[in-house]
Design a protein around this motif. Structure first.
Motif, PDB file in Angstrom:
ATOM      1  N   LYS A   1       0.812  -1.210   0.000  1.00 11.16           N
ATOM      2  CA  LYS A   1       0.000   0.000   0.000  1.00 11.16           C
ATOM      3  C   LYS A   1       0.852   1.270   0.000  1.00 11.16           C
ATOM      4  CE  LYS A   1      -4.622  -0.586   0.436  1.00 11.16           C
ATOM      5  NZ  LYS A   1      -5.634   0.195  -0.302  1.00 11.16           N
ATOM      6  N   LYS A   2       2.117   1.143   0.453  1.00 15.17           N
ATOM      7  CA  LYS A   2       2.989   2.316   0.543  1.00 15.17           C
ATOM      8  C   LYS A   2       4.371   1.991  -0.006  1.00 15.17           C
ATOM      9  CE  LYS A   2       0.624   4.159   4.649  1.00 15.17           C
ATOM     10  NZ  LYS A   2       0.788   4.583   6.055  1.00 15.17           N
ATOM     11  N   ALA A   3       4.401   1.290  -1.150  1.00 15.39           N
ATOM     12  CA  ALA A   3       5.666   0.750  -1.628  1.00 15.39           C
ATOM     13  C   ALA A   3       6.254   1.490  -2.824  1.00 15.39           C
ATOM     14  CB  ALA A   3       5.490  -0.733  -1.991  1.00 15.39           C
ATOM     15  N   SER A   4       5.567   2.484  -3.374  1.00 15.45           N
ATOM     16  CA  SER A   4       6.104   3.222  -4.517  1.00 15.45           C
ATOM     17  C   SER A   4       7.135   4.245  -4.045  1.00 15.45           C
ATOM     18  CB  SER A   4       4.991   3.923  -5.281  1.00 15.45           C
ATOM     19  OG  SER A   4       4.542   5.064  -4.587  1.00 15.45           O
ATOM     20  N   ALA A   5       7.766   4.922  -4.992  1.00 10.29           N
ATOM     21  CA  ALA A   5       8.747   5.949  -4.643  1.00 10.29           C
ATOM     22  C   ALA A   5       8.113   7.080  -3.844  1.00 10.29           C
ATOM     23  CB  ALA A   5       9.397   6.496  -5.903  1.00 10.29           C
ATOM     24  N   THR A   6       6.819   7.286  -4.042  1.00 12.54           N
ATOM     25  CA  THR A   6       6.097   8.356  -3.334  1.00 12.54           C
ATOM     26  C   THR A   6       5.269   7.818  -2.168  1.00 12.54           C
ATOM     27  OG1 THR A   6       4.287   8.185  -4.936  1.00 12.54           O
ATOM     28  CG2 THR A   6       6.008   9.816  -5.381  1.00 12.54           C
ATOM     29  N   LYS A   7       5.577   6.581  -1.746  1.00  7.80           N
ATOM     30  CA  LYS A   7       4.888   5.939  -0.620  1.00  7.80           C
ATOM     31  C   LYS A   7       3.399   5.743  -0.899  1.00  7.80           C
ATOM     32  CE  LYS A   7       8.766   5.929   1.573  1.00  7.80           C
ATOM     33  NZ  LYS A   7       9.544   4.666   1.627  1.00  7.80           N
ATOM     34  N   LYS A   8       3.082   5.414  -2.140  1.00  4.06           N
ATOM     35  CA  LYS A   8       1.707   5.126  -2.537  1.00  4.06           C
ATOM     36  C   LYS A   8       1.602   3.653  -2.944  1.00  4.06           C
ATOM     37  CE  LYS A   8       0.161   9.387  -2.150  1.00  4.06           C
ATOM     38  NZ  LYS A   8      -0.190  10.169  -3.348  1.00  4.06           N
ATOM     39  N   GLU A   9       0.385   3.228  -3.241  1.00  5.82           N
ATOM     40  CA  GLU A   9       0.097   1.830  -3.563  1.00  5.82           C
ATOM     41  C   GLU A   9       0.677   1.440  -4.917  1.00  5.82           C
ATOM     42  OE1 GLU A   9      -3.840  -1.062  -4.135  1.00  5.82           O
ATOM     43  OE2 GLU A   9      -3.991   0.829  -3.033  1.00  5.82           O
ATOM     44  N   ILE A  10       1.190   0.210  -4.972  1.00  6.61           N
ATOM     45  CA  ILE A  10       1.637  -0.358  -6.248  1.00  6.61           C
ATOM     46  C   ILE A  10       0.645  -1.451  -6.676  1.00  6.61           C
ATOM     47  CG2 ILE A  10       4.042   0.187  -5.744  1.00  6.61           C
ATOM     48  CD1 ILE A  10       4.523  -2.781  -5.163  1.00  6.61           C
ATOM     49  N   GLY A  11       0.848  -1.984  -7.874  1.00  3.98           N
ATOM     50  CA  GLY A  11      -0.061  -2.997  -8.399  1.00  3.98           C
ATOM     51  C   GLY A  11      -1.192  -2.375  -9.205  1.00  3.98           C
ATOM     52  N   ALA A  12      -2.128  -3.217  -9.616  1.00  6.31           N
ATOM     53  CA  ALA A  12      -3.176  -2.816 -10.554  1.00  6.31           C
ATOM     54  C   ALA A  12      -4.065  -1.702 -10.034  1.00  6.31           C
ATOM     55  CB  ALA A  12      -4.024  -4.027 -10.926  1.00  6.31           C
ATOM     56  N   TYR A  13      -4.194  -1.599  -8.705  1.00  5.01           N
ATOM     57  CA  TYR A  13      -5.074  -0.586  -8.129  1.00  5.01           C
ATOM     58  C   TYR A  13      -4.313   0.645  -7.655  1.00  5.01           C
ATOM     59  CZ  TYR A  13      -8.499  -4.309  -8.420  1.00  5.01           C
ATOM     60  OH  TYR A  13      -9.331  -5.291  -8.897  1.00  5.01           O
ATOM     61  N   GLY A  14      -3.018   0.724  -8.010  1.00  2.00           N
ATOM     62  CA  GLY A  14      -2.242   1.906  -7.692  1.00  2.00           C
ATOM     63  C   GLY A  14      -2.693   3.104  -8.513  1.00  2.00           C
ATOM     64  N   ASN A  15      -2.270   4.290  -8.104  1.00  2.00           N
ATOM     65  CA  ASN A  15      -2.719   5.537  -8.741  1.00  2.00           C
ATOM     66  C   ASN A  15      -4.232   5.697  -8.662  1.00  2.00           C
ATOM     67  OD1 ASN A  15      -0.315   6.727  -9.412  1.00  2.00           O
ATOM     68  ND2 ASN A  15      -0.269   5.954 -11.505  1.00  2.00           N
ATOM     69  N   ASP A  16      -4.839   5.145  -7.605  1.00  2.00           N
ATOM     70  CA  ASP A  16      -6.292   5.230  -7.395  1.00  2.00           C
ATOM     71  C   ASP A  16      -7.082   4.636  -8.562  1.00  2.00           C
ATOM     72  OD1 ASP A  16      -6.035   6.561  -4.896  1.00  2.00           O
ATOM     73  OD2 ASP A  16      -5.676   8.444  -5.957  1.00  2.00           O
ATOM     74  N   ALA A  17      -6.536   3.622  -9.199  1.00  2.00           N
ATOM     75  CA  ALA A  17      -7.195   3.017 -10.357  1.00  2.00           C
ATOM     76  C   ALA A  17      -8.436   2.231  -9.946  1.00  2.00           C
ATOM     77  CB  ALA A  17      -6.226   2.096 -11.087  1.00  2.00           C
ATOM     78  N   GLN A  18      -9.423   2.249 -10.808  1.00  2.00           N
ATOM     79  CA  GLN A  18     -10.610   1.408 -10.686  1.00  2.00           C
ATOM     80  C   GLN A  18     -10.605   0.419 -11.847  1.00  2.00           C
ATOM     81  OE1 GLN A  18     -12.911   1.613  -8.111  1.00  2.00           O
ATOM     82  NE2 GLN A  18     -11.453   3.075  -7.240  1.00  2.00           N
ATOM     83  N   LEU A  19     -10.734  -0.859 -11.533  1.00  2.00           N
ATOM     84  CA  LEU A  19     -10.759  -1.891 -12.566  1.00  2.00           C
ATOM     85  C   LEU A  19     -12.141  -2.508 -12.658  1.00  2.00           C
ATOM     86  CD1 LEU A  19      -7.635  -1.618 -12.293  1.00  2.00           C
ATOM     87  CD2 LEU A  19      -7.520  -4.089 -12.708  1.00  2.00           C
ATOM     88  N   PRO A  20     -12.461  -3.132 -13.797  1.00  2.00           N
ATOM     89  CA  PRO A  20     -13.708  -3.889 -13.855  1.00  2.00           C
ATOM     90  C   PRO A  20     -13.716  -4.997 -12.812  1.00  2.00           C
ATOM     91  CG  PRO A  20     -12.740  -3.635 -16.055  1.00  2.00           C
ATOM     92  CD  PRO A  20     -11.716  -3.158 -15.073  1.00  2.00           C
ATOM     93  N   VAL A  21     -14.888  -5.310 -12.292  1.00  2.00           N
ATOM     94  CA  VAL A  21     -15.029  -6.444 -11.388  1.00  2.00           C
ATOM     95  C   VAL A  21     -14.774  -7.719 -12.184  1.00  2.00           C
ATOM     96  CG1 VAL A  21     -16.631  -7.732  -9.924  1.00  2.00           C
ATOM     97  CG2 VAL A  21     -16.654  -5.237  -9.917  1.00  2.00           C
ATOM     98  N   VAL A  22     -13.923  -8.590 -11.650  1.00  2.00           N
ATOM     99  CA  VAL A  22     -13.597  -9.827 -12.355  1.00  2.00           C
ATOM    100  C   VAL A  22     -14.858 -10.682 -12.476  1.00  2.00           C
ATOM    101  CG1 VAL A  22     -12.190 -11.912 -12.335  1.00  2.00           C
ATOM    102  CG2 VAL A  22     -11.246  -9.750 -11.499  1.00  2.00           C
TER     103      VAL A  22
END
Length: 297
Positions: free
Chosen positions: A236-257
């Motif tokens: 949740k705090k692993a990026s260079a700016t201490k933000k979330e990494i992975g598919a939901y990083g950058n406050d992304a919204q993905l389709p429900v699987v």
């Protein structure tokens, strides 16, 4: 052409110059066995998180979506692509591939032969071989950022040889619980990835970057389609700016699987679909789960 509603493709459908393809949010494309969509000009296949575009198999493996070397930059966003041999085959330009769910293909989720596609905020899971396969001996220099690459049968990320381009960027990804983690790719610019829990090794033919994590990402409920992270996840705090990494990083919204679970257990032999078991029942002989099928109990 502009597609909407429900569409069934038959055989090879080619989008060539001077024509282009637009697919509206919420469109469902049924893909019978051996169907293939080939983009040779340009396409905008753009759904929304609430109304994703679905590419669904119809009675057997289909042959995926191929964006050819002659195509202009194309957009594949907010889709779910499943049940093909290779889900996406990319060549040429800087295609935008983001906010997709790429799952249940018998070979690679994404195969990149050439060009500099931007692969961002995708969930790539449950594919038979590699999550992302980059043909390093071609002319590929992708930007691979903020993806969750989990539970694929081969490598999560595979650059196939030592000859990868130094123009490649790999950062802020979760590469977890695949048959193998990350293979080759030491020349890429890489940082702030979490590579953890992979089968034979987390890294093969390269070493861990100083900024990489190797920790449980604490997915909420991945076996039932929820790859969001728990609040206590180190990712949740692993990026260079201490933000979330992975598919939901950058406050992304993905389709429900969207997984077509069967609630009728296979009690003998091999699974032929995704299953969800509950209640009480008897297994009468060996029950086997091979790729692409899995079960949740």
């Amino acid at each position: 052409e502009r597609w909407s509603g429900e569409v069934t493709l038959h055989g090879e459908v080619i989008v060539g110059w001077p024509w282009r393809l637009v697919i509206d949010p919420g469109t469902v494309i049924q893909m019978p066995a051996d169907a293939i969509l080939v983009i040779e000009s340009a396409a905008a296949i753009v759904g929304t998180a609430a109304k994703p575009i679905l590419f669904k198999p119809d009675k057997g493996l289909w042959n995926g979506i191929q964006v050819s070397n002659n195509a202009a930059s194309s957009f594949i966003q907010y889709t779910q692509i499943s049940g093909a041999s290779t889900c996406l085959n990319l060549q040429g330009a800087a295609h935008e591939i983001n906010h997709n769910v790429i799952t249940g293909c018998s070979q690679s989720g994404i195969y990149i032969y050439s060009g500099g596609p931007r692969i961002e905020n995708n969930l790539i899971t449950g594919n038979g071989t590699d999550g992302i396969l980059v043909e390093a001996r071609g002319t590929a220099f992708p930007k691979i950022r903020y993806n969750t690459i989990d539970l694929n049968g081969g490598a999560g990320l595979n650059f196939s040889s030592y000859e990868n381009s130094p123009q490649t960027l790999v950062e802020n990804n979760l590469i977890t619980r695949n048959g193998m983690g990350w293979s080759y790719g030491d020349k890429a610019e890489r940082a702030y990835n979490n590579v953890w829990g992979n089968g034979t090794a987390d890294y093969s033919e390269l070493t861990k970057a100083k900024t990489d994590l190797s920790s449980d990402p604490k997915y909420l409920d991945p076996y039932l389609g929820d790859w969001r992270l728990a609040d206590t996840s180190p990712s949740k705090k692993a990026s260079a700016t201490k933000k979330e990494i992975g598919a939901y990083g950058n406050d992304a919204q993905l389709p429900v699987v969207q997984a077509d679970y069967s609630t009728t257990p296979t009690t003998k032999g091999a699974l032929t679909r995704i299953e969800r078991w509950s209640g009480e029942f008897v297994l009468t002989c060996d029950v086997q789960g091979f790729w692409l099928w899995r079960f949740a109990i």
